[in-house]
Design a protein around this motif. Structure first.
Motif, mmCIF file in Angstrom:
data_model
loop_
_atom_site.group_PDB
_atom_site.id
_atom_site.type_symbol
_atom_site.label_atom_id
_atom_site.label_comp_id
_atom_site.label_asym_id
_atom_site.label_seq_id
_atom_site.Cartn_x
_atom_site.Cartn_y
_atom_site.Cartn_z
ATOM 1 N N VAL A 37 -18.228 13.105 -35.963
ATOM 2 C CA VAL A 37 -18.262 12.110 -34.884
ATOM 3 C C VAL A 37 -17.012 11.244 -34.917
ATOM 4 C CG1 VAL A 37 -19.451 10.047 -34.026
ATOM 5 C CG2 VAL A 37 -20.775 12.063 -34.702
ATOM 6 N N GLU A 38 -16.594 10.815 -36.106
ATOM 7 C CA GLU A 38 -15.393 9.990 -36.210
ATOM 8 C C GLU A 38 -14.151 10.767 -35.791
ATOM 9 O OE1 GLU A 38 -16.506 6.913 -39.839
ATOM 10 O OE2 GLU A 38 -15.890 8.960 -40.325
ATOM 11 N N ARG A 39 -14.072 12.022 -36.192
ATOM 12 C CA ARG A 39 -12.911 12.821 -35.775
ATOM 13 C C ARG A 39 -12.864 12.955 -34.256
ATOM 14 N NH1 ARG A 39 -14.258 15.822 -40.535
ATOM 15 N NH2 ARG A 39 -15.404 17.390 -39.338
ATOM 16 N N ALA A 40 -14.004 13.156 -33.626
ATOM 17 C CA ALA A 40 -14.044 13.260 -32.167
ATOM 18 C C ALA A 40 -13.637 11.940 -31.516
ATOM 19 C CB ALA A 40 -15.439 13.671 -31.710
ATOM 20 N N GLN A 41 -14.076 10.829 -32.078
ATOM 21 C CA GLN A 41 -13.705 9.521 -31.534
ATOM 22 C C GLN A 41 -12.196 9.301 -31.617
ATOM 23 O OE1 GLN A 41 -16.158 7.048 -34.072
ATOM 24 N NE2 GLN A 41 -17.635 6.664 -32.436
ATOM 25 N N VAL A 42 -11.622 9.617 -32.765
ATOM 26 C CA VAL A 42 -10.179 9.451 -32.953
ATOM 27 C C VAL A 42 -9.413 10.323 -31.970
ATOM 28 C CG1 VAL A 42 -8.268 9.927 -34.547
ATOM 29 C CG2 VAL A 42 -10.308 8.712 -35.358
ATOM 30 N N LEU A 43 -9.801 11.582 -31.872
ATOM 31 C CA LEU A 43 -9.074 12.494 -31.001
ATOM 32 C C LEU A 43 -9.193 12.079 -29.539
ATOM 33 C CD1 LEU A 43 -7.433 14.977 -30.492
ATOM 34 C CD2 LEU A 43 -9.502 16.360 -30.695
ATOM 35 N N ASP A 44 -10.374 11.726 -29.096
ATOM 36 C CA ASP A 44 -10.565 11.321 -27.701
ATOM 37 C C ASP A 44 -9.724 10.095 -27.372
ATOM 38 O OD1 ASP A 44 -12.321 13.400 -27.342
ATOM 39 O OD2 ASP A 44 -14.134 12.165 -27.419
ATOM 40 N N LEU A 45 -9.706 9.116 -28.286
ATOM 41 C CA LEU A 45 -8.953 7.887 -28.026
ATOM 42 C C LEU A 45 -7.456 8.164 -27.968
ATOM 43 C CD1 LEU A 45 -9.565 4.426 -29.619
ATOM 44 C CD2 LEU A 45 -7.269 5.387 -29.573
ATOM 45 N N VAL A 46 -6.938 8.864 -28.963
ATOM 46 C CA VAL A 46 -5.500 9.109 -29.010
ATOM 47 C C VAL A 46 -5.059 9.987 -27.843
ATOM 48 C CG1 VAL A 46 -3.641 10.147 -30.358
ATOM 49 C CG2 VAL A 46 -5.392 8.773 -31.502
ATOM 50 N N ALA A 47 -5.852 10.984 -27.504
ATOM 51 C CA ALA A 47 -5.515 11.841 -26.363
ATOM 52 C C ALA A 47 -5.485 11.052 -25.071
ATOM 53 C CB ALA A 47 -6.510 12.993 -26.263
ATOM 54 N N ALA A 48 -6.421 10.107 -24.910
ATOM 55 C CA ALA A 48 -6.459 9.290 -23.697
ATOM 56 C C ALA A 48 -5.225 8.400 -23.592
ATOM 57 C CB ALA A 48 -7.730 8.443 -23.678
ATOM 58 N N VAL A 49 -4.810 7.818 -24.723
ATOM 59 C CA VAL A 49 -3.597 6.996 -24.717
ATOM 60 C C VAL A 49 -2.388 7.835 -24.317
ATOM 61 C CG1 VAL A 49 -1.978 5.705 -26.165
ATOM 62 C CG2 VAL A 49 -4.444 5.314 -26.393
ATOM 63 N N CYS A 50 -2.250 9.009 -24.908
ATOM 64 C CA CYS A 50 -1.087 9.849 -24.615
ATOM 65 C C CYS A 50 -1.104 10.372 -23.183
ATOM 66 C CB CYS A 50 -1.022 11.006 -25.615
ATOM 67 S SG CYS A 50 -0.574 10.469 -27.277
ATOM 68 N N LEU A 51 -2.291 10.667 -22.663
ATOM 69 C CA LEU A 51 -2.385 11.096 -21.270
ATOM 70 C C LEU A 51 -1.937 9.977 -20.335
ATOM 71 C CD1 LEU A 51 -3.277 13.218 -19.182
ATOM 72 C CD2 LEU A 51 -5.582 12.242 -19.303
ATOM 73 N N ALA A 52 -2.394 8.765 -20.608
ATOM 74 C CA ALA A 52 -2.024 7.630 -19.763
ATOM 75 C C ALA A 52 -0.536 7.316 -19.861
ATOM 76 C CB ALA A 52 -2.844 6.402 -20.161
ATOM 77 N N ARG A 53 0.061 7.600 -21.020
ATOM 78 C CA ARG A 53 1.475 7.276 -21.247
ATOM 79 C C ARG A 53 2.396 8.463 -20.978
ATOM 80 N NH1 ARG A 53 2.376 2.736 -24.554
ATOM 81 N NH2 ARG A 53 4.539 3.265 -24.080
ATOM 82 N N ASP A 54 1.840 9.603 -20.594
ATOM 83 C CA ASP A 54 2.621 10.821 -20.413
ATOM 84 C C ASP A 54 3.409 11.144 -21.685
ATOM 85 O OD1 ASP A 54 3.489 13.075 -19.033
ATOM 86 O OD2 ASP A 54 5.265 12.064 -18.218
ATOM 87 N N ALA A 55 2.730 11.008 -22.826
ATOM 88 C CA ALA A 55 3.340 11.276 -24.131
ATOM 89 C C ALA A 55 2.706 12.509 -24.749
ATOM 90 C CB ALA A 55 3.151 10.067 -25.053
ATOM 91 N N GLN A 56 3.398 13.104 -25.687
ATOM 92 C CA GLN A 56 2.902 14.310 -26.334
ATOM 93 C C GLN A 56 1.958 13.957 -27.480
ATOM 94 O OE1 GLN A 56 6.652 16.224 -27.313
ATOM 95 N NE2 GLN A 56 6.536 17.496 -25.484
ATOM 96 N N VAL A 57 0.924 14.758 -27.664
ATOM 97 C CA VAL A 57 0.005 14.571 -28.774
ATOM 98 C C VAL A 57 -0.185 15.902 -29.492
ATOM 99 C CG1 VAL A 57 -2.015 14.849 -27.245
ATOM 100 C CG2 VAL A 57 -2.283 13.804 -29.501
ATOM 101 N N LEU A 58 0.126 15.897 -30.784
ATOM 102 C CA LEU A 58 -0.160 17.025 -31.651
ATOM 103 C C LEU A 58 -1.448 16.704 -32.407
ATOM 104 C CD1 LEU A 58 3.396 17.642 -33.196
ATOM 105 C CD2 LEU A 58 2.509 18.343 -30.964
ATOM 106 N N VAL A 59 -2.252 17.703 -32.653
ATOM 107 C CA VAL A 59 -3.537 17.485 -33.314
ATOM 108 C C VAL A 59 -3.630 18.380 -34.537
ATOM 109 C CG1 VAL A 59 -6.038 17.600 -33.082
ATOM 110 C CG2 VAL A 59 -4.650 16.829 -31.159
#
Length: 288
Positions: free
Chosen positions: A55-77
């Protein structure tokens, strides 16, 4: 797809009650992007993913992905198995060479060929032989670069060895080589690395971003001193201690098997990253 510049492998901050401090993580992601990072890494080893619940991993990934999507930035996972890779939504997956089992170079190539074929996103191979115990020759690194769906490598061999020099002297086409040894990043960039994945860049992010652009040797030396101090104890304990001292995360806590940074090491890192100008934040462009 092109990977270049600075990528910050985000820590996972913890609140006083031991839960993931999601608001602090969101601020950190924005801070490093504001300071010039090309993107971030979510759930990399710096983020202590093995200590997080699903659950924590999903929370982290969802949050960071949302930030990068809004900022048009790249996200490696950070993702290392077919199940995770099959449904991942990211720029690319940062995938570790199989650790401990030492399958041999042919086994490593076969492993990544199978993973790339099943992955929803391109792969960036994480080659860190002093942790995985699996050395790879320059010939094998070139074989990996030729696998369809493999677009780059985080190269962290712990030294500027002959194979590193040979690879950077004649890099495979359309294959990003990202330096992953914080203390050695300046010579790696000078040899031709396309960018860097650096946990040290939580601190003085703007300076590290400038280094990936300019390759300035003087700046690289000053940042190498900072990186050495931040890695004096197991990562990310010292980085977290410095971020907490600077008021950027609510606690310096790590989870077992890691232990918090000792006070002397924390203070040495603060001294390396602080000077007469005051606290080094993400946006500070020069390290004393």
């Amino acid at each position: 797809m092109s990977l270049s510049g600075l990528y910050v492998p985000l820590i996972t901050p913890f609140a006083a009650d031991g839960t993931v401090a999601l608001a602090a993580l969101e601020r950190l992601a924005h801070d490093v992007l504001d300071a010039g990072a090309s993107g971030v890494v979510a759930l990399g080893t710096t983020g202590e993913p093995s200590s997080l619940s699903p659950v924590e991993r999903a929370q982290v990934l969802d949050l960071v992905a949302a930030v990068c999507l809004a900022r048009d930035a790249q996200v490696l996972v950070g993702a290392n198995d077919a199940t995770s890779l099959g449904s991942l939504k990211a720029t690319a997956a940062l995938t570790l060479v199989p650790p401990f089992v030492r399958p041999g170079e042919d086994g490593v190539v076969a492993y990544f060929r199978a993973l790339a074929a099943s992955s929803a996103v391109p792969l960036v191979i994480y080659h860190v032989p002093y942790r995985t115990a699996q050395p790879l020759s320059v010939a094998t690194l070139r074989r990996l670069a030729g696998i369809p769906g493999v677009i780059g490598m985080k190269l962290a061999t712990g030294a500027i060895d002959a194979d590193t020099v040979a690879l950077l002297a004649d890099p495979p086409p359309r294959f990003a080589i990202l330096g992953g040894d914080d203390v050695l990043i300046s010579p790696l960039l000078a040899l031709g690395a396309h960018g860097a994945v650096l946990a040290s860049a939580h601190v003085a992010t703007a300076a590290f971003a400038e280094l990936t652009r300019s390759g300035d040797a003087g700046l690289g030396l000053r940042l190498a001193r900072l990186s050495a101090a931040l890695f004096a104890e197991p990562n990310p304990a010292v980085v977290k201690a410095v971020l907490h001292a600077d008021g950027r995360i609510p606690t310096p806590d790590v989870r077992l098997p890691l232990l918090p940074a000792t006070p002397g090491v924390r203070d040495a890192a603060l001294a390396a990253g602080l000077g007469a100008a005051g606290p080094i934040s993400a946006g500070t462009a020069v390290v004393p």
